[in-house]
Motif scaffolding. Sequence first.
Motif, mmCIF file in Angstrom:
data_model
loop_
_atom_site.group_PDB
_atom_site.id
_atom_site.type_symbol
_atom_site.label_atom_id
_atom_site.label_comp_id
_atom_site.label_asym_id
_atom_site.label_seq_id
_atom_site.Cartn_x
_atom_site.Cartn_y
_atom_site.Cartn_z
ATOM 1 N N TYR A 321 -35.577 14.925 96.179
ATOM 2 C CA TYR A 321 -34.365 15.740 96.073
ATOM 3 C C TYR A 321 -34.759 17.216 96.061
ATOM 4 C CZ TYR A 321 -32.467 11.250 94.555
ATOM 5 O OH TYR A 321 -32.118 9.924 94.477
ATOM 6 N N GLU A 323 -32.733 19.596 95.284
ATOM 7 C CA GLU A 323 -32.083 20.190 94.120
ATOM 8 C C GLU A 323 -31.458 19.085 93.283
ATOM 9 O OE1 GLU A 323 -27.900 21.349 96.343
ATOM 10 O OE2 GLU A 323 -29.513 22.842 96.246
ATOM 11 N N SER A 324 -31.245 19.378 92.026
ATOM 12 C CA SER A 324 -30.738 18.360 91.108
ATOM 13 C C SER A 324 -29.344 17.894 91.490
ATOM 14 C CB SER A 324 -30.726 18.898 89.679
ATOM 15 O OG SER A 324 -29.914 20.066 89.597
ATOM 16 N N GLN A 326 -28.287 16.997 94.250
ATOM 17 C CA GLN A 326 -28.306 15.927 95.239
ATOM 18 C C GLN A 326 -28.433 14.545 94.601
ATOM 19 O OE1 GLN A 326 -31.584 17.178 97.789
ATOM 20 N NE2 GLN A 326 -30.127 17.734 99.386
ATOM 21 N N ARG A 327 -28.861 14.508 93.348
ATOM 22 C CA ARG A 327 -28.998 13.218 92.677
ATOM 23 C C ARG A 327 -27.614 12.589 92.500
ATOM 24 N NH1 ARG A 327 -33.723 11.696 90.594
ATOM 25 N NH2 ARG A 327 -35.423 13.201 90.613
ATOM 26 N N ASP A 328 -27.574 11.290 92.698
ATOM 27 C CA ASP A 328 -26.297 10.581 92.647
ATOM 28 C C ASP A 328 -26.476 9.301 91.854
ATOM 29 O OD1 ASP A 328 -23.922 9.059 93.314
ATOM 30 O OD2 ASP A 328 -23.634 10.480 94.955
ATOM 31 N N VAL A 361 -27.274 7.429 102.501
ATOM 32 C CA VAL A 361 -28.184 8.547 102.224
ATOM 33 C C VAL A 361 -28.888 8.943 103.516
ATOM 34 C CG1 VAL A 361 -30.113 9.349 100.827
ATOM 35 C CG2 VAL A 361 -28.524 7.663 99.884
ATOM 36 N N THR A 363 -31.775 11.205 105.227
ATOM 37 C CA THR A 363 -33.029 11.842 104.828
ATOM 38 C C THR A 363 -33.869 12.216 106.041
ATOM 39 O OG1 THR A 363 -34.395 9.829 104.733
ATOM 40 C CG2 THR A 363 -33.019 10.325 102.810
ATOM 41 N N GLN A 375 -37.001 12.921 102.216
ATOM 42 C CA GLN A 375 -36.344 14.079 101.612
ATOM 43 C C GLN A 375 -34.873 14.104 102.015
ATOM 44 O OE1 GLN A 375 -37.058 18.351 102.970
ATOM 45 N NE2 GLN A 375 -38.344 18.222 101.149
ATOM 46 N N LEU A 376 -33.990 14.194 101.017
ATOM 47 C CA LEU A 376 -32.565 14.178 101.302
ATOM 48 C C LEU A 376 -32.187 15.350 102.199
ATOM 49 C CD1 LEU A 376 -32.521 12.024 99.015
ATOM 50 C CD2 LEU A 376 -30.267 12.971 98.407
ATOM 51 N N GLN A 379 -25.903 15.800 101.286
ATOM 52 C CA GLN A 379 -25.401 15.161 100.076
ATOM 53 C C GLN A 379 -25.079 13.696 100.360
ATOM 54 O OE1 GLN A 379 -25.408 16.919 97.367
ATOM 55 N NE2 GLN A 379 -24.640 15.326 95.990
#
Length: 492
Positions: A321, A323-324, A326-328, A361, A363, A375-376, A379
């Motif tokens: 991720y 950035e934070s 992007q976490r889901d 997702v 990536t 890497q994502l 979003q």
Amino acid sequence: GSFHFEFKYWRFSLKPQASCRCVCSPGVCVCDLQEPSSKRVKPLSRVTSLASLIPPVKAAPLKRIGQTLQRSISFRSDCRPENTAPRPWGRQIAPSITKRRDSKLWSETFDLGLGHMLSSEEIKRQEAIFELSQGEQDLIEDLTLAKKAYRDPMLKLSIMSEHELNQIFGTLDSLIPLHEDLLSRLREARKQDGSTDHVGHILVDWLPCLETYNGYCSNQVAAKALLDHKKQDHRVHDFLQRCLESPFSRKLDLWSFLDIPRSRLVKYPLLLREILKHTPNEHPDRQHLHQAMNMIQSIVADINTQTGESECRYYKERLLYLESGQRDLLIDSSRILSCHGELKNNRGVKLHVFLFQDVLVVTRAITQNEQLCYQLHQQPIPVRDLEWEDLQDGEIRLGGSIRGAFSNSERTKNFFRVAFRSGGQLQMHCFQARDAFNKQQWLNCIRQAKEALGSTESDPQTAARCSDCSADASAECPQMDLTDLTLTPVKT
């Protein structure tokens, strides 16, 4: 003193030669190979010399249930070979004749004049039982080959560490005695004339041993990733390449041998169904065969579920991720990976897309600390809000109006679009699959994921039943039917 290494397919000696004048490496001499004096002797420390000593052996290719999907999309029961660029040290494979394993029939193996005494249905039953027995023998030979021609030499020659080999080969050693046991029981049940009356009770007693496959199959995703990474080492690549060129490999690479147990596992229901099909209703073996059929279906379903969960965890751990935000939580809570694979966007950029049970997702595959990670790129898109559209060939424009105007028709084929609207903002992706079949598989998987999610929200009991389903074609679930595919257009 001298040291002798012997394998089934080649042998060599290591002798300290203080006065040797050949070009052998220190402490290693190959003078005993009786090379002509005018011929340069290569040092045995090189893998190329060792692998070239492997002589032909009698072997042949496997009978597989079906070809796995060797394209950009990957389902959780599939084995995907990695498409890697040619290495500078690679060699061209010289054309050679592939030795094949001769197919054997019961009626040809036991020529004892029983043909005129048995009905055609009984002959078919004996053929099915013999196929089960012969398949066990072939499996044992292939697993033994993988151990003695690949694992043991690479360990002795320090081509890979013992820890790495244990990760790649998993619990393969423990599978060989299981199948040797079944083969022994089947042969003991065979009468002198070659016929077999009862096999059902043997299978009912033996099938619980297949739970050992849980660990082996769950390890395959990580094992394949490590093997692909180690192939970047020129010593590993050279050894495997020369084995592939040798007749004993039957043009099958190492991973093909390592994937044989999984293929055999999913074939058992088909074999039992064939035996049961030709067993008369009044036959005393029929009840045991029904019991064995129920057992193997339950075992395969359980192993399939655990393998899918293991694969899902493996890829979730390799998501990166930026950035934070992007976490889901939908990613963290996913237990099923419906499908994943490489797709291109309309600018030709390669992306790796994952469709989990609740979220899509997008990536980019990158290498970090010598490991392949993802890497994502955008979003994550919740499946419940996901809309999609099948695009006609030529409808998409590539990389802008000028480029699109002069692009050929091949570059505008096999596109589909996914979209997600959140807070008035529209996130849209145009993906290109490698061919029409891949595109249809992706659309089927998206449709299945939305239907399963809809069933979860409307009927909790149905959701519990569908929680173990996947994009695997072997899963039987009314909510996962592929017929009458209807595509929902994107609303923009």
